[in-house]
Design an enzyme around this catalytic site. Structure first.
Site, PDB file in Angstrom:
ATOM      1  N   GLY A   1       2.439   2.439  10.606  1.00 47.01           N
ATOM      2  CA  GLY A   1       3.382   3.540  10.398  1.00 47.01           C
ATOM      3  C   GLY A   1       4.079   4.001  11.669  1.00 47.01           C
ATOM      4  O   GLY A   1       4.681   5.073  11.693  1.00 47.01           O
TER       5      GLY A   1
ATOM      6  N   ASN B   1       0.876  -1.177   0.000  1.00 48.25           N
ATOM      7  CA  ASN B   1       0.000   0.000   0.000  1.00 48.25           C
ATOM      8  C   ASN B   1       0.910   1.222   0.000  1.00 48.25           C
ATOM      9  O   ASN B   1       1.498   1.553   1.019  1.00 48.25           O
ATOM     10  CB  ASN B   1      -0.876  -0.024   1.264  1.00 48.25           C
ATOM     11  CG  ASN B   1      -1.665   1.269   1.432  1.00 48.25           C
ATOM     12  OD1 ASN B   1      -1.812   2.044   0.491  1.00 48.25           O
ATOM     13  ND2 ASN B   1      -2.166   1.502   2.644  1.00 48.25           N
TER      14      ASN B   1
ATOM     15  N   LYS C   1       0.175   4.255  -0.292  1.00 51.08           N
ATOM     16  CA  LYS C   1      -0.462   5.452   0.270  1.00 51.08           C
ATOM     17  C   LYS C   1      -0.251   6.662  -0.655  1.00 51.08           C
ATOM     18  O   LYS C   1      -0.176   6.484  -1.869  1.00 51.08           O
ATOM     19  CB  LYS C   1       0.056   5.739   1.680  1.00 51.08           C
ATOM     20  CG  LYS C   1       0.095   4.491   2.564  1.00 51.08           C
ATOM     21  CD  LYS C   1       0.242   4.812   3.997  1.00 51.08           C
ATOM     22  CE  LYS C   1       0.532   3.547   4.780  1.00 51.08           C
ATOM     23  NZ  LYS C   1       0.173   3.647   6.152  1.00 51.08           N
TER      24      LYS C   1
ATOM     25  N   GLU D   1      -6.723   4.714   7.813  1.00 56.63           N
ATOM     26  CA  GLU D   1      -6.517   6.137   7.495  1.00 56.63           C
ATOM     27  C   GLU D   1      -7.752   6.715   6.817  1.00 56.63           C
ATOM     28  O   GLU D   1      -8.072   7.889   7.005  1.00 56.63           O
ATOM     29  CB  GLU D   1      -5.249   6.295   6.631  1.00 56.63           C
ATOM     30  CG  GLU D   1      -3.996   6.075   7.466  1.00 56.63           C
ATOM     31  CD  GLU D   1      -2.800   5.541   6.703  1.00 56.63           C
ATOM     32  OE1 GLU D   1      -2.806   5.568   5.460  1.00 56.63           O
ATOM     33  OE2 GLU D   1      -1.855   5.073   7.367  1.00 56.63           O
TER      34      GLU D   1
ATOM     35  N   SER E   1       3.460  -1.910  10.297  1.00 59.35           N
ATOM     36  CA  SER E   1       4.917  -1.893  10.462  1.00 59.35           C
ATOM     37  C   SER E   1       5.577  -3.234  10.146  1.00 59.35           C
ATOM     38  O   SER E   1       6.531  -3.631  10.822  1.00 59.35           O
ATOM     39  CB  SER E   1       5.287  -1.413  11.874  1.00 59.35           C
ATOM     40  OG  SER E   1       4.850  -0.077  12.056  1.00 59.35           O
TER      41      SER E   1
END
Ligand code: PEP
Length: 255
Positions: A173, A9, A11, A97, A213
């Protein structure tokens, strides 16, 4: 036997040219593990270019979000047929998110999941608890509500072609990961719930990724857990060598 699936991903990162450089590198290096299903989810602006480069490879691609309607006056949105038209295999839905910054709800996620299936896209449906919820001992309840509300309208066939990503919000993250054992326990709870909602064969078929993570140094421990069928990788998917190292950490017995 569930095939391990590792998806990046990206982002809101990567210009078109940066995306192409990353994908050129992945294309060569990922050939060594054909037993692992892999994919990347670039930003929309790079998706067509990435699709073009990956078209003749086993690496899939997908969107990071989409709206549930096919077309219309929804300024700024991207539709399921638009993703399907680019040959997308995946679409990430309900990422924390999106829930946190853009007000996504389980009900909205459910509509998007149904729309993804109508257009032959494999939804990667993200669920996970916040730190506050974990500390209050609410992890399993929160995740169960997200799974029930997001997925209960599916047929067994649609469910079997859906990927769930368990992503504890506090691990995304942040450099903090759930221990492999804790993650495995939540995955097992999700599978038990799927057996209740659908049937045991469906529950055993659905792939449940871990996300939060994941990096080369912890991937092998996570991916070797019985209930962890892959990873949704954010930050570490932006570096070809890290993403490839994560894919290569998948146990070979899962092939
Ligand atoms: C994610 O964005 O889904 C994610 C897991 O991010 P990170 O790997 O950076 O924690």
């Amino acid at each position: 036997m569930r095939k391990t699936v590792v998806v990046g991903n990206w982002k809101m990162n990567m210009t078109r040219s940066e995306a192409l450089a990353l994908v050129r590198s992945l294309k060569v290096k990922l050939q060594e593990r054909p037993d692992v299903e892999t994919g990347v989810c670039p930003p929309f602006t790079a998706l067509a270019a990435v699709a073009e480069l990956l078209r003749d490879t086993a690496i899939g691609w997908g969107g990071q979000n989409m709206f549930h309607e096919d077309s219309g006056a929804y300024t700024g949105e991207i539709s399921p047929p638009m993703l399907a038209d680019l040959g997308c295999r995946y679409v990430i839905l309900g990422h924390s998110e999106r829930r946190q910054y853009f007000g996504e709800t389980d009900e909205g996620v459910a509509k998007k999941v149904a729309a993804a299936h109508r257009h032959g896209l494999t939804p990667i449906v993200c669920v996970g608890e916040t730190l506050q919820q974990r500390e209050a001992g609410e992890t399993e309840t929160v995740v169960a509500v997200q799974v029930r509300n997001g997925l209960s309208g599916l047929s067994t066939d649609q469910m079997r072609h859906t990927i769930i990503a368990y992503e504890p919000v506090w691990a995304i993250g942040t450099g903090r990961t759930a221990t492999p054992e804790d993650a495995n326990a939540v995955h097992a709870t999700i599978r038990t719930l799927l057996a209740e909602m659908f049937d045991s064969m469906t529950a055993e078929t659905v792939r449940i990724q871990y996300g939060g993570s994941v990096k080369p140094s912890n991937a092998a421990d996570l991916l070797s857990q019985r209930e962890i069928d892959g990873a949704l990788v954010g930050g570490a998917s932006l570096k070809a060598e890290d993403f490839v190292a994560i894919v290569k950490s998948a146990p070979k017995s899962n092939s």
